[in-house]
Write an enzyme that holds these catalytic residues in place. Structure first.
Site, short mmCIF file in Angstrom:
data_model
loop_
_atom_site.label_atom_id
_atom_site.label_comp_id
_atom_site.label_asym_id
_atom_site.label_seq_id
_atom_site.Cartn_x
_atom_site.Cartn_y
_atom_site.Cartn_z
N SER A 180 0.80 -1.22 0.00
CA SER A 180 0.00 0.00 0.00
C SER A 180 0.84 1.28 0.00
CB SER A 180 -0.95 -0.06 1.19
OG SER A 180 -1.84 0.99 1.19
N ASP A 209 -6.22 2.03 -3.26
CA ASP A 209 -7.47 1.83 -2.53
C ASP A 209 -7.82 3.06 -1.68
OD1 ASP A 209 -5.53 1.45 -0.61
OD2 ASP A 209 -6.26 -0.51 0.05
N ASP A 260 -1.42 1.34 -3.80
CA ASP A 260 -2.20 0.25 -4.42
C ASP A 260 -3.61 0.73 -4.80
OD1 ASP A 260 -3.01 0.49 -1.78
OD2 ASP A 260 -3.33 -1.66 -1.48
N PRO A 291 -1.52 2.64 19.48
CA PRO A 291 -0.41 1.99 18.80
C PRO A 291 -0.81 1.69 17.37
CG PRO A 291 -1.47 0.44 20.31
CD PRO A 291 -2.19 1.74 20.46
N GLU A 336 -12.44 6.13 6.07
CA GLU A 336 -11.42 6.59 7.00
C GLU A 336 -11.02 7.99 6.52
OE1 GLU A 336 -9.02 3.04 8.84
OE2 GLU A 336 -8.54 3.19 6.73
N THR A 346 0.26 -1.03 11.74
CA THR A 346 1.08 -1.32 10.55
C THR A 346 2.52 -0.84 10.68
OG1 THR A 346 0.47 0.78 9.51
CG2 THR A 346 -0.93 -1.11 9.02
N ASN A 382 -8.30 9.11 6.02
CA ASN A 382 -7.19 9.01 5.06
C ASN A 382 -7.64 8.69 3.64
OD1 ASN A 382 -7.64 6.20 4.89
ND2 ASN A 382 -6.25 5.80 6.60
P1 NG1 Z 1 -2.35 2.14 11.55
O1 NG1 Z 1 -0.90 2.04 11.21
O2 NG1 Z 1 -2.87 1.04 12.43
O3 NG1 Z 1 -2.71 3.51 12.05
C1 NG1 Z 1 -2.99 2.65 8.99
C2 NG1 Z 1 -4.11 3.65 8.86
C3 NG1 Z 1 -5.43 2.89 8.88
C4 NG1 Z 1 -5.48 1.80 7.82
C5 NG1 Z 1 -4.24 0.92 7.93
C6 NG1 Z 1 -4.14 -0.12 6.84
C7 NG1 Z 1 -4.27 5.93 9.74
C8 NG1 Z 1 -4.24 6.79 10.94
N1 NG1 Z 1 -4.11 4.61 9.95
O4 NG1 Z 1 -3.18 1.94 10.19
O5 NG1 Z 1 -6.46 3.80 8.72
O6 NG1 Z 1 -5.62 2.36 6.54
O7 NG1 Z 1 -3.04 1.72 7.93
O8 NG1 Z 1 -3.56 0.37 5.67
O9 NG1 Z 1 -4.43 6.44 8.63
ZN ZN Z 2 -3.66 1.16 0.10
#
Ligand code: NG1
Ligand code: ZN
Length: 529
Positions: free
Chosen positions: A65, A279, A277, A498, A369, A501, A371
């Site tokens: 991603s 999405d 990717d 926490p 989300e 990813t 994002n």
């Molecule tokens: P983490 O690293 O758990 O915050 C991030 C994104 C999630 C989701 C995942 C999977 C933020 C704050 N967090 O997760 O929304 O998209 O990656 O790709 O954007």
């Molecule tokens: Zn992605």
């Protein structure tokens, strides 16, 4: 038998070369590409077992991603195009991490525990993003599938949501669409062409895409060949020179709150960024004073929910429409949805699977989300009611027409998972229908200034959260400290969690002014550290 063959191939070609623990997280496995070879082989095997278990085609997508180019990953896709069921995440984690010698026992355990019929045929669809390591990892996956006796189809380079779409198509006897790249574009562009309004005053039919130097560039250019008579799409950061996700892409633009490298913003023009990717998608524009404005997942969600609500009322339908967000949603967006749109809104933990799951509770569930990852889900009931309304002679012609429009919108949307290309067409459709430019869209509500920070800590797992991650329950005293800081700010809100990813803790803060949001984030970051 297959297990003997699997072990033989694993020993000769796919030995585990390191002892780093790797976990199947919210987005599958994700780490340095060079550490993933044995994991991909084993996931090929697991995909076959999952396929036998579900008696359906399973998907496997090779991507990391928005992570840097040297990272990679793999996620499995369940039969309806949804993410792998959580109970199998731990099975995947265990299989990926055990020593070479233990594979035989572990596979036998999985087969026995899950009651898998080994004689059941298996089929796996797989695809990859454009990372340098992806092709090699795809070969490892294919060897795993092959050793386990499964059939497979390699789709080559696809976006993540395209692969999810293919899996759903094949498992619904092509009722969802044809499981080919051409079938994907045919479905969404036919719907778009039917609904898109061409004659406009404010809305301009041109946009600039930052494709994050990834697979989205290839697919956006293909899209262009289908729609070039309707809309002018310019693809930048198309991978011909820059590095994947480097100073560009949706995550960069959202977190940095500035335009990506390689884009000269022309005031008024709609710009958008995909992630690696494709999405995720965020829009942005510069106003006449050259000030940058971000139109993120929250702005997309509210735009789409407002549009669907209108169409429902114009069709004389009362379906239960809801919107799902996470704690990262801007406070102003939540206010707007609740008070202006008057649509019920739910907040869930970060990670698409949580949003998707919650959205299923509504007849029409919009989830995004902040994002930029999101989509809309239509329940079977909603599908049926909308479809009936298009033929209902007790309705006025205008109502039937709106219902038809709603029915066509369903085809435009990739309901399996967030899809930058399909989401982009949906946004363009809504803007053209309303005859809005970016500025008018942006005026729905004003974002509260906000800041995201990453904090490196020794062990991020000591931070535990509750209430959809909006409060911490451990370590002791942390929440009280955050509350105290927040109380000093007008419109202050902050939380920490926490990351699932990355090996970091994320801090989010919003407040009445840019300076205050930054200051609050820094202060909260300091108490976490
Ligand atoms: P983490 O690293 O758990 O915050 C991030 C994104 C999630 C989701 C995942 C999977 C933020 C704050 N967090 O997760 O929304 O998209 O990656 O790709 O954007
Ligand atoms: Zn992605």
């Amino acid at each position: 038998n297959n297990i003997k063959l699997i072990c033989a191939v694993s020993k000769s070609k796919f030995r585990k070369k390191h002892s780093k623990f790797i976990q199947y997280g919210t987005a599958g496995f994700r780490t340095k590409g060079e550490d993933l070879e044995h994991v991909l082989f084993r996931m090929g095997v697991l995909a076959v077992l999952r396929s036998k278990f579900k008696k359906a085609t399973i998907g496997a997508m090779i991507t990391a991603s928005h992570n840097p180019e040297e990272d990679n990953g793999v996620k499995l896709v369940d039969p309806m195009g949804e993410m792998l069921e959580s109970s199998w995440e731990s099975i995947a984690t265990k299989l990926a991490n055990i020593d070479d010698e233990d594979i035989e026992t572990e596979l036998n355990t999985i087969i026995k525990q899950e009651n898998i019929d080994e004689n059941q045929p298996a089929n796996v669809f797989f695809a990859r993003d454009t990372r340098p390591s992806s092709e090699h990892l795809a070969n490892a996956l294919e060897e795993g599938i092959c050793a386990a006796g499964g059939n497979s189809q390699n789709f080559g380079l696809l976006t993540t949501p395209q692969l999810h779409y293919m899996v759903r198509c094949i498992n619904t006897n092509n009722n969802y669409g044809q499981p080919t790249e051409a079938g994907y574009f045919k479905k969404i562009t036919t719907a778009f062409r039917t609904l898109y309004k061409q004659e406009n005053k404010n809305y301009k039919a041109s946009l600039v895409i930052d494709a994050a130097n990834g697979i989205g560039a290839i697919q956006a250019k293909l899209l262009n060949t289908h729609l070039k008579d309707l809309i002018q799409i310019e693809v930048k950061n198309d991978g011909t020179s820059g590095r994947l996700n480097h100073d560009c892409g949706a995550d960069y633009v959202k977190v940095q709150q500035k335009s990506p490298q390689g884009i000269d913003m022309e005031p008024g023009t709609r710009h958008l960024s995909f992630d690696g990717d494709a999405d995720r998608i965020v829009y942005y524009f510069a106003d006449k004073d050259n000030t940058f404005h971000l139109l993120d997942g929250d702005k997309i969600a509210t735009l789409v929910a407002g549009y669907l609500k209108n169409l429902m009322s114009e069709s004389g339908l009362t379906l239960n429409l809801g919107l799902v967000q996470t704690a990262y949603a801007n406070g102003s967006s939540t206010d707007y949805i609740t008070n202006k749109l008057q649509v019920p809104v739910a907040c869930v933990s970060t990670g698409v699977k949580h949003l998707h799951h919650k959205a299923l509770e509504f007849d029409i569930g919009v989830y995004f989300e902040a994002n930029g990852h999101g989509t809309v889900l239509f329940s079977d009931k909603a599908n049926q009611i909308i479809s009936n309304a298009t033929k209902d002679t007790s309705k006025t012609e205008a109502q039937r027409k709106s219902a038809s429009c709603l029915l066509t919108v369903i085809d435009l949307i990739n309901q399996t998972v967030g899809d930058a290309i399909s989401d982009m067409l949906l946004v363009e459709l809504v803007l053209s229908t309303q005859d809005w430019d970016a500025e008018q869209w942006n005026q729905a509500y004003i974002d509260l200034p906000n800041r995201q920070l990453k904090v490196k800590v020794k062990d991020r797992s000591v931070i535990q959260t509750t209430n959809a991650e909006r409060k911490t329950t451990a370590p002791v005293g942390l929440q009280e400290a955050i509350d105290k800081l927040v109380s000093g700010y007008l419109k202050g809100r902050s939380f920490v969690r926490p990351s699932g990813t990355e090996d970091i803790v994320r801090v989010y803060a919003e407040a009445d002014t840019r300076a205050n949001a930054d200051k609050l984030a820094a202060e909260v970051g300091a108490v976490v550290y």
